[in-house]
Structure formats: C-alpha cells, structure tokens
Design a protein around this motif. Structure first.
Motif, mmCIF file in Angstrom:
data_model
loop_
_atom_site.group_PDB
_atom_site.id
_atom_site.type_symbol
_atom_site.label_atom_id
_atom_site.label_comp_id
_atom_site.label_asym_id
_atom_site.label_seq_id
_atom_site.Cartn_x
_atom_site.Cartn_y
_atom_site.Cartn_z
ATOM 1 N N VAL A 109 0.853 -1.183 0.000
ATOM 2 C CA VAL A 109 0.000 0.000 0.000
ATOM 3 C C VAL A 109 0.886 1.228 0.000
ATOM 4 C CG1 VAL A 109 -1.834 1.267 1.159
ATOM 5 C CG2 VAL A 109 -1.779 -1.238 1.311
ATOM 6 N N ASP A 110 0.731 2.043 -1.014
ATOM 7 C CA ASP A 110 1.528 3.260 -1.149
ATOM 8 C C ASP A 110 0.604 4.418 -1.578
ATOM 9 O OD1 ASP A 110 3.698 5.000 -1.340
ATOM 10 O OD2 ASP A 110 4.144 4.419 -3.417
ATOM 11 N N ASN A 111 0.090 5.160 -0.662
ATOM 12 C CA ASN A 111 0.553 5.473 0.660
ATOM 13 C C ASN A 111 -0.646 5.468 1.601
ATOM 14 O OD1 ASN A 111 1.032 7.712 2.733
ATOM 15 N ND2 ASN A 111 3.015 7.842 1.756
ATOM 16 N N TRP A 112 -0.479 5.011 2.825
ATOM 17 C CA TRP A 112 -1.599 4.891 3.755
ATOM 18 C C TRP A 112 -2.169 6.253 4.146
ATOM 19 C CZ3 TRP A 112 -3.896 0.430 5.606
ATOM 20 C CH2 TRP A 112 -4.817 0.594 6.643
ATOM 21 N N SER A 113 -1.352 7.259 4.191
ATOM 22 C CA SER A 113 -1.774 8.580 4.675
ATOM 23 C C SER A 113 -2.306 9.494 3.579
ATOM 24 C CB SER A 113 -0.601 9.273 5.376
ATOM 25 O OG SER A 113 0.540 9.303 4.527
ATOM 26 N N ALA A 114 -2.524 8.950 2.381
ATOM 27 C CA ALA A 114 -2.879 9.789 1.229
ATOM 28 C C ALA A 114 -4.179 10.557 1.417
ATOM 29 C CB ALA A 114 -2.957 8.930 -0.028
ATOM 30 N N PHE A 115 -5.158 9.978 2.126
ATOM 31 C CA PHE A 115 -6.497 10.575 2.167
ATOM 32 C C PHE A 115 -6.840 11.199 3.518
ATOM 33 C CE2 PHE A 115 -6.808 6.627 -0.519
ATOM 34 C CZ PHE A 115 -6.589 7.288 -1.719
ATOM 35 N N TYR A 116 -5.846 11.330 4.380
ATOM 36 C CA TYR A 116 -6.157 11.821 5.721
ATOM 37 C C TYR A 116 -6.791 13.208 5.695
ATOM 38 C CZ TYR A 116 -5.730 13.675 10.381
ATOM 39 O OH TYR A 116 -6.008 14.269 11.582
ATOM 40 N N TRP A 117 -6.187 14.138 4.951
ATOM 41 C CA TRP A 117 -6.693 15.508 4.974
ATOM 42 C C TRP A 117 -8.042 15.610 4.272
ATOM 43 C CZ3 TRP A 117 -4.918 18.238 8.604
ATOM 44 C CH2 TRP A 117 -3.590 18.156 9.004
ATOM 45 N N MET A 118 -8.302 14.767 3.297
ATOM 46 C CA MET A 118 -9.629 14.725 2.677
ATOM 47 C C MET A 118 -10.668 14.278 3.701
ATOM 48 S SD MET A 118 -8.647 12.957 -0.993
ATOM 49 C CE MET A 118 -10.374 12.681 -1.364
ATOM 50 N N ASP A 119 -10.319 13.237 4.462
ATOM 51 C CA ASP A 119 -11.239 12.755 5.492
ATOM 52 C C ASP A 119 -11.409 13.788 6.595
ATOM 53 O OD1 ASP A 119 -11.407 10.398 4.067
ATOM 54 O OD2 ASP A 119 -9.843 9.403 5.244
ATOM 55 N N ARG A 120 -10.343 14.465 6.925
ATOM 56 C CA ARG A 120 -10.394 15.491 7.970
ATOM 57 C C ARG A 120 -11.302 16.643 7.546
ATOM 58 N NH1 ARG A 120 -6.532 16.995 12.004
ATOM 59 N NH2 ARG A 120 -7.504 18.646 13.241
ATOM 60 N N ALA A 121 -11.207 17.034 6.266
ATOM 61 C CA ALA A 121 -12.045 18.126 5.767
ATOM 62 C C ALA A 121 -13.513 17.717 5.725
ATOM 63 C CB ALA A 121 -11.579 18.554 4.379
ATOM 64 N N SER A 122 -13.771 16.456 5.360
ATOM 65 C CA SER A 122 -15.149 15.981 5.293
ATOM 66 C C SER A 122 -15.763 15.851 6.677
ATOM 67 C CB SER A 122 -15.204 14.626 4.577
ATOM 68 O OG SER A 122 -14.714 14.736 3.258
ATOM 69 N N ALA A 123 -14.939 15.507 7.647
ATOM 70 C CA ALA A 123 -15.442 15.306 9.010
ATOM 71 C C ALA A 123 -15.716 16.605 9.727
ATOM 72 C CB ALA A 123 -14.452 14.462 9.805
ATOM 73 N N ASN A 143 -15.555 19.220 12.372
ATOM 74 C CA ASN A 143 -15.155 19.177 13.780
ATOM 75 C C ASN A 143 -15.332 17.796 14.405
ATOM 76 O OD1 ASN A 143 -14.490 21.933 13.827
ATOM 77 N ND2 ASN A 143 -16.640 22.507 14.231
ATOM 78 N N HIS A 144 -15.893 16.859 13.647
ATOM 79 C CA HIS A 144 -16.144 15.516 14.169
ATOM 80 C C HIS A 144 -14.922 14.639 13.889
ATOM 81 C CE1 HIS A 144 -20.332 16.660 14.798
ATOM 82 N NE2 HIS A 144 -20.357 17.112 13.548
ATOM 83 N N LEU A 145 -13.883 14.844 14.667
ATOM 84 C CA LEU A 145 -12.636 14.124 14.441
ATOM 85 C C LEU A 145 -12.763 12.635 14.745
ATOM 86 C CD1 LEU A 145 -10.060 16.696 15.845
ATOM 87 C CD2 LEU A 145 -10.770 16.315 13.486
ATOM 88 N N SER A 146 -13.758 12.268 15.521
ATOM 89 C CA SER A 146 -13.963 10.853 15.807
ATOM 90 C C SER A 146 -14.290 10.077 14.535
ATOM 91 C CB SER A 146 -15.092 10.676 16.828
ATOM 92 O OG SER A 146 -16.308 11.215 16.325
ATOM 93 N N GLN A 147 -14.859 10.772 13.538
ATOM 94 C CA GLN A 147 -15.157 10.109 12.272
ATOM 95 C C GLN A 147 -13.877 9.697 11.551
ATOM 96 O OE1 GLN A 147 -17.781 12.448 9.834
ATOM 97 N NE2 GLN A 147 -19.324 12.710 11.450
ATOM 98 N N VAL A 148 -12.860 10.544 11.652
ATOM 99 C CA VAL A 148 -11.580 10.215 11.035
ATOM 100 C C VAL A 148 -10.975 8.999 11.719
ATOM 101 C CG1 VAL A 148 -9.290 11.086 10.429
ATOM 102 C CG2 VAL A 148 -11.234 12.650 10.488
ATOM 103 N N GLU A 149 -11.060 8.980 13.036
ATOM 104 C CA GLU A 149 -10.555 7.838 13.790
ATOM 105 C C GLU A 149 -11.306 6.565 13.416
ATOM 106 O OE1 GLU A 149 -8.067 6.179 16.960
ATOM 107 O OE2 GLU A 149 -8.024 8.032 15.781
ATOM 108 N N THR A 150 -12.607 6.675 13.212
ATOM 109 C CA THR A 150 -13.413 5.512 12.836
ATOM 110 C C THR A 150 -13.000 4.967 11.478
ATOM 111 O OG1 THR A 150 -15.310 6.321 14.117
ATOM 112 C CG2 THR A 150 -15.755 4.709 12.386
ATOM 113 N N ILE A 151 -12.741 5.863 10.526
ATOM 114 C CA ILE A 151 -12.293 5.429 9.197
ATOM 115 C C ILE A 151 -10.983 4.666 9.298
ATOM 116 C CG2 ILE A 151 -11.468 6.227 6.941
ATOM 117 C CD1 ILE A 151 -13.439 8.553 7.180
ATOM 118 N N GLN A 152 -10.046 5.204 10.097
ATOM 119 C CA GLN A 152 -8.761 4.537 10.281
ATOM 120 C C GLN A 152 -8.943 3.160 10.912
ATOM 121 O OE1 GLN A 152 -5.572 5.361 9.434
ATOM 122 N NE2 GLN A 152 -6.381 7.097 8.275
#
Length: 350
Positions: free
Chosen positions: A202-216, A218-227
């Motif tokens: 897998v190259d790269n695991w962190s590719a979509f973090y900021w996309m998920d962060r923007a979609s979430a 203030n609900h940062l728990s959603q990002v944690e759930t995706i991970q």
C-alpha cells in the motif's frame, strides 16, 4: 476459529487460511537482514516525501515477482504474486520493467563473458563443442541444458520473460479512503482463491487523511473511525489469508517536543485534536495519525530519511547520488542502513 465465529467461510477461504504461500525468506537482503518478512507480518516504511519509500516498494516487488531461476540462471527471486495498491499515482510500471530488465541482464552477464545478443559468440560455440564432445554426450538432457546455458537468450526472449513476470503483479488505484476500504474487502476473494499471491503493498496509507479530515469537519472521531475500519480490514487479510503487507506511510503531524526514537508504544496514540501537533514545526519529530490498533498489528517499522552525512565521506563513486538512511526502529535492536538509488535499484553502503 475466531474468524469462523463471525460467520461462515467458503472452502476456498478455508484452503487459503490453511494452505501455504511462497516464503519471503529470499528477502534477507541488506534492508531486512536476518529478520525477513513472514506470513501475517505488517512492515511499515515511514518517512517524508522524497525519501525513496516508493522506490523501496518497487524493488521489493521486483524481487517477489522474479522466479528463483530462469534458463538455469540464478535470479534470486521468489516467484510470488504481488498486489500493489497505489493511492498517489506514484507507481511507475516503466521503472519496474527497467528494474526487472537490469536484474535479469546482470544475472546473465555474470554467467557469460559475452554480451546478450541474438547469436552465440565464437567463444561460446567453441566451449559448447568441447562439452558436447565430452562425456556429457551420454546424457542428451544434460547436453541440451549446457547448450541452453552457454548461449545467452535473445533480447526478445528476455522481454517475453519479463512480461511473464509482470503477470504476477496486480495494481489497484484508489482515490478515497472509502475506495481503499472497499478494495481491502474485495481482496479477500482474490487471496482466498490465489495461493500464489503472498504480498500486499500500500503506497501510501496517509494519502487521504486531509480529505477525510475536511469531510469530518469538527467531528474528528469520524476520522478515527475510518482509520479503525481500514486497519481492521487489513488485519483480517493478514490473519485469515497469511499474506505479508508492506505499507508506506508519510507522517502528517509533527511535534516540536523532541522525543527519543524507539519502537511504537502500545498505549494510546496522540489525539488528532491535540494542540501540540502542528504541521511544519521546526526540527520536528514524527507523530503517528493512525489508530493505536496499528501498533498492535505492526511487525516491523522502518524510518526512512535523507542522510545528513556529507556524501564525499562515504564514497567518491556516489558523489552525485542522494543518500538515504533506513533505520529499523521496531523491533529492537535498532539497525541502520545507508543506501542510494541508481538505475539498477537500491545500493546499500552499510
């Protein structure tokens, strides 16, 4: 038994769990040393952009899809299939083809004094004639084998062989975390029905973090759930199908507080909303953004970075190359290797 408790499985899935896949022991190279990747292992390559993580993955891919030998030439490969999940469109098929070609031609060149060409050299022909006229004439199979080895393969034969090797490589491209999660689920069927595939990259695991962060928002728990969901799916592939995963990961959070380098801890990971995690802090130390479950399934972790050592102090032969340092920080003891990248692949200096 745990996997059976959650539901039924097909005969193919049972066979995949109980069957054996090609061993990766041949990867006992300068990077892994004696601790070679084993079935069920998760190996993390962590480093900033431009630290040759993708190059390392492609070199490992080449070692995997090459067979142990071809036409009596010892290639030192494994002959296993590889699934490469590309999330940043950095995978280069041209580079992989070039690495395969260099590896094969170098092995052939080491067995012949002449260059690879369409016809045998006069020296080759004389050598074959001497052998043919020797006692090997009593064994026709041995004579044919000697002839085959003494006459180098043509460029067309090499190209066709490389294409055969590339058939063992499957590439998936994902553009979102949801696509990556769905891909992991779909791979269960592939691994259940293909015992000749033993590696996932897998190259790269962190590719979509900021996309998920923007979609979430203030609900940062959603990002944690995706991970957590992605890690859970990856863990299932490792546990139930006995594959080995190599994952490149770029640190997204950095801390201005200096920390000692060491293995990942089993405790809680830094909070995604922690105020001491800021991008681009001066002289930072890397911080993980994934769930603490990641450290639970992690087998080896390599920290890749550019070398700060003057190149002239290493070797005059690599004065035009960028040097990298690969440190295995988990498990202990810490092992550090220095390498540079050339047209033939990774070149380790220590």
């Amino acid at each position: 038994m745990n996997s059976m408790a959650g539901g039924s499985e097909t005969g193919a899935q049972l066979f995949a769990r109980l069957g054996s896949r090609p061993s990766l022991k041949a990867l006992q190279n300068s990077l892994f040393g004696e601790v070679y990747p084993k079935p069920g292992d998760l190996i993390e390559l962590s480093g900033e952009s431009g630290t040759a993580k993708t190059e390392i993955l492609m070199n490992i891919t080449v070692s995997c899809i090459l067979p142990l030998e071809w036409k009596t030439y010892k290639l030192g490969g494994i002959g296993t299939g590889v699934v490469f999940v590309d999330t940043q469109c950095q995978f280069s098929m041209l580079r992989v083809f070039s690495l395969l070609e260099k590896r094969v031609t170098r092995c052939i060149a080491s067995s012949h004094s002449s260059k690879v060409h369409g016809k045998c050299s006069e020296q080759d022909i004389q050598t074959v004639d001497k052998i043919v006229n020797s006692k090997l004439e009593d064994d026709g199979h041995a004579t044919d084998k000697v002839k085959e080895h003494s006459c180098p393969p043509t460029a067309e034969e090499i190209e066709n062989f490389i294409k055969t090797c590339l058939e063992k490589l499957l590439i998936f491209r994902c553009n979102t975390s949801q696509q990556l999660l769905v891909t992991f689920h779909s791979l269960e069927t592939l691994f259940a029905n293909s015992l000749d595939i033993s590696v996932l990259m897998v190259d790269n695991w962190s590719a979509f973090y900021w996309m998920d962060r923007a979609s979430a928002g203030n609900h940062l728990s959603q990002v944690e759930t995706i991970q957590q969901r992605m890690i859970s799916s990856l863990e299932k592939l490792l546990r139930d199908y006995h594959i080995t995963a190599f994952v490149a990961k770029r640190p997204l959070f950095k801390s201005s507080v200096k920390r000692d380098k060491g293995p990942p801890t089993s405790g809680p990971s830094p909070s995604l909303s922690s105020s001491n995690l800021q991008p681009d802090d001066p002289k930072p130390s890397n911080q993980d953004f994934v769930s603490k479950d990641w450290n639970r399934i992690l087998s080896q972790k390599f920290q890749i970075q550019m070398s700060e050592q003057p190149i002239s102090t290493i070797s005059s032969e690599v004065n035009l190359q960028t040097l990298f340092v690969a440190s295995r920080i988990f498990p202990k003891p810490v092992i550090t290797k220095t390498f540079f990248v050339s047209e033939i692949g990774l070149n380790f200096l220590s």
